[in-house]
Enzyme design. Sequence first.
Site, PDB file in Angstrom:
ATOM      1  N   LYS A 139      -6.373  -9.794  -2.495  1.00 40.32           N
ATOM      2  CA  LYS A 139      -6.168 -10.719  -3.794  1.00 40.32           C
ATOM      3  C   LYS A 139      -6.897 -12.146  -3.001  1.00 40.32           C
ATOM      4  CE  LYS A 139      -2.079 -14.058  -3.925  1.00 40.32           C
ATOM      5  NZ  LYS A 139      -0.482 -14.218  -3.198  1.00 40.32           N
ATOM      6  N   GLU A 174     -12.324  -8.251   6.326  1.00 36.53           N
ATOM      7  CA  GLU A 174     -13.389  -7.077   6.814  1.00 36.53           C
ATOM      8  C   GLU A 174     -13.524  -6.200   5.408  1.00 36.53           C
ATOM      9  OE1 GLU A 174     -10.196  -8.343   8.106  1.00 36.53           O
ATOM     10  OE2 GLU A 174      -9.375  -7.606   9.667  1.00 36.53           O
ATOM     11  N   GLY A 234       0.680 -10.492  -1.363  1.00 31.78           N
ATOM     12  CA  GLY A 234      -0.627  -9.697  -0.565  1.00 31.78           C
ATOM     13  C   GLY A 234       0.418  -8.317  -0.721  1.00 31.78           C
ATOM     14  N   ARG A 235       1.551  -8.335   0.264  1.00 32.36           N
ATOM     15  CA  ARG A 235       2.570  -7.295   0.681  1.00 32.36           C
ATOM     16  C   ARG A 235       3.936  -6.496  -0.251  1.00 32.36           C
ATOM     17  NH1 ARG A 235       3.276 -11.792   3.723  1.00 32.36           N
ATOM     18  NH2 ARG A 235       5.374 -12.258   3.775  1.00 32.36           N
ATOM     19  N   GLU A 277       6.101  -9.113   8.470  1.00 32.98           N
ATOM     20  CA  GLU A 277       5.165 -10.129   7.853  1.00 32.98           C
ATOM     21  C   GLU A 277       5.794 -10.749   6.819  1.00 32.98           C
ATOM     22  OE1 GLU A 277       1.894  -9.579   5.032  1.00 32.98           O
ATOM     23  OE2 GLU A 277       0.592 -10.487   6.708  1.00 32.98           O
ATOM     24  N   HIS A 316      10.453  15.557  19.349  1.00 35.52           N
ATOM     25  CA  HIS A 316       9.380  16.308  20.467  1.00 35.52           C
ATOM     26  C   HIS A 316       9.115  15.272  20.984  1.00 35.52           C
ATOM     27  CE1 HIS A 316      11.073  19.952  19.133  1.00 35.52           C
ATOM     28  NE2 HIS A 316      10.450  19.577  17.876  1.00 35.52           N
ATOM     29  N   LYS A 355      -7.409 -15.058  12.684  1.00 31.57           N
ATOM     30  CA  LYS A 355      -8.302 -14.866  11.254  1.00 31.57           C
ATOM     31  C   LYS A 355      -9.076 -16.393  12.058  1.00 31.57           C
ATOM     32  CE  LYS A 355      -5.988 -13.572   7.656  1.00 31.57           C
ATOM     33  NZ  LYS A 355      -5.617 -13.742   6.784  1.00 31.57           N
TER      34      LYS A 355
HETATM   35  O1  F6P Z   1      -4.061 -11.220   7.298  1.00 28.26           O
HETATM   36  C1  F6P Z   1      -2.885 -10.781   6.835  1.00 28.26           C
HETATM   37  C2  F6P Z   1      -2.572 -10.884   4.464  1.00 28.26           C
HETATM   38  O2  F6P Z   1      -2.850 -11.910   4.362  1.00 28.26           O
HETATM   39  C3  F6P Z   1      -1.750  -9.546   4.272  1.00 28.26           C
HETATM   40  O3  F6P Z   1      -0.605 -10.808   3.951  1.00 28.26           O
HETATM   41  C4  F6P Z   1      -2.566  -9.765   3.044  1.00 28.26           C
HETATM   42  O4  F6P Z   1      -2.008  -8.196   2.760  1.00 28.26           O
HETATM   43  C5  F6P Z   1      -4.223  -8.850   3.564  1.00 28.26           C
HETATM   44  O5  F6P Z   1      -4.378  -9.851   4.836  1.00 28.26           O
HETATM   45  C6  F6P Z   1      -5.191  -8.430   2.821  1.00 28.26           C
HETATM   46  O6  F6P Z   1      -5.300  -9.719   2.546  1.00 28.26           O
HETATM   47  P1  F6P Z   1      -6.248 -10.219   1.355  1.00 28.26           P
HETATM   48  O7  F6P Z   1      -5.532  -9.100  -0.162  1.00 28.26           O
HETATM   49  O8  F6P Z   1      -6.506 -11.226   0.535  1.00 28.26           O
HETATM   50  O9  F6P Z   1      -7.406  -9.663   1.167  1.00 28.26           O
END
Ligand code: F6P
Length: 549
Positions: A206, A212, A267-268, A353, A384, A512
């Site tokens: 987003k 990453e 995002g979520r 979150e 288990h 971050k």
């Molecule tokens: O670090 C948390 C977060 O901002 C989440 O809310 C989000 O889903 C994820 O990182 C990935 O963010 P993006 O889609 O901006 O790469």
Amino acid sequence: MTELTALPQWHHLEKLASSIGEQHMRDWFAEDSDRAARMQVESCGLYLDFSKNRVTDEVMQTLFSLADAQGLEEQRKSMFAGEAINTTEGRAVLHTALRNFSDTPILVNGKDVMPEVKATLEKVESFTQSVHSGAHTGYTGKAIKHVVSIGIGGSFLGPKIMTEALKPYRHNGIHVHFVANVDGCHIHDVLSGLDHAETLVVMSSKSFTTQETLQNTQSAKNWFLAEGGSQEDVAKHFVAVSSNVSAAVKFGIAEENIFPMWDWVGGRYSLWSAIGLPIALALGFANFKQLLEGAHAMDRHFATAPNERNLPVILAVLGVWYRNFFGAQSHVLLPYYHYLRGLPAYVQQLDMESNGKMVTQQGERVTYPTGPIIWGSEGTNGQHSFHQLIHQGHGIIPADFILPLNVPNQDDTHHAMLASNCFGQAQALMQGKTYEECFEDLTDKGLGEAEQVRLAHHKTMPGNKPSNTILFDALTPHTLGALIAMYEHKVFVQGVVWQLNSFDQWGVELGKVLGNKVLAGITGRTEGANFDASTQQLIARFKHANAPK
Ligand code: F6P
């Protein structure tokens, strides 16, 4: 607004909790033959039995009244109407618009967002069809056989877990792989063995700033070029989903290959947007649309059903009851379906979150516990392992048991065993086994009385442990959409009760920022003295281990 804990409903619930603390659900079931029939609800293909909870009708009514007093009705309307309820970021919260098949316009700052939503959905549809039909090929003319979806958090969990859950619906010929972790092992493992000429990379971010995802996409691009692709060929093999189109273009993604999203999609909550492209590629667009339609059905249910029949509201207030009046620290999700094994991880991000917060919308420190720890794994595996603690550990861990009544392509014996374990566990948690029953079981075993007493204490199961049981027919895309939307709205209702902003996530930012500073320290771009002594020594050890030998 009155402080939550000062409301008369809160005080009443405190009193009810202390009187109920001494009562056992086992006795309630024995005394009240109508309990199970009364405490069940069904909508959108989902059936909920909530009778195995430590609640009376009076508790439920008071919990509903608490939610109403916190403005549930008004806040729900505000969310659906596109008001800027994410007040720390000044944003609307409109994942519901992404699955709005009602023809109702939805305005954000006076502009109807539905034409853009529909146009993007059409772009997802036509792109999916062109990949599936072979019209969109790789640069050598080979058909696309592998999709590597790169993203993290909500840009990973939704697409991955929905694709996994709907395995029986997969489109033949396309294999979708997911990469999230910046740990190079992950992207390396996924790419090795793939033919770059038949691989499509979908980069989902987003913000288009997530370390990453940027790094993994860069590595995928390096791999593509090293395997023989050229810079011009990248356009046929790399697409992106992002609200930050200019950053995506700057990164090297062709503008026509960018699927837009908007700042009013969290995002979520984004799997319903073009972030769901890998789902459409894996399952076909028609199935992706069914997922959206299932979620839309749940939106309608949530918006219109009275509290007493409203699945998300019931689940939410039960969670509040245990978190605030019984000291429950966590909530466990137990999907009894292998394909739904990722659900706990999905709801973990969604819930933790959203409601892992300690200040109210007004910025005041809360004086009561908020979002619980969400965890769990597929049944029967947990039986288990960690179920021991749920049965006999200290405190209570409310559980959601989730089971499809039918499963495709499976031996009936397996499914009957799976279902019997699911129902049996919920029963065992509720009824437990008394000391007297355990003592009785140990008679005639040749033990002395002292040993019989000792062992009976170990074997006693307190019971009175709450759970919900959620059933549905087979797990179709429609049902899965409804299930996920149900949990989204549950989280929303709890945020309303706790007066939280469930739609920001400031808590993840500091890590971050510091991570980037540490990276500068490791790569020698910052003086070591900028860090605390512990971090300095960790960086020094890392550098030493990685120094040229
Ligand atoms: O670090 C948390 C977060 O901002 C989440 O809310 C989000 O889903 C994820 O990182 C990935 O963010 P993006 O889609 O901006 O790469």
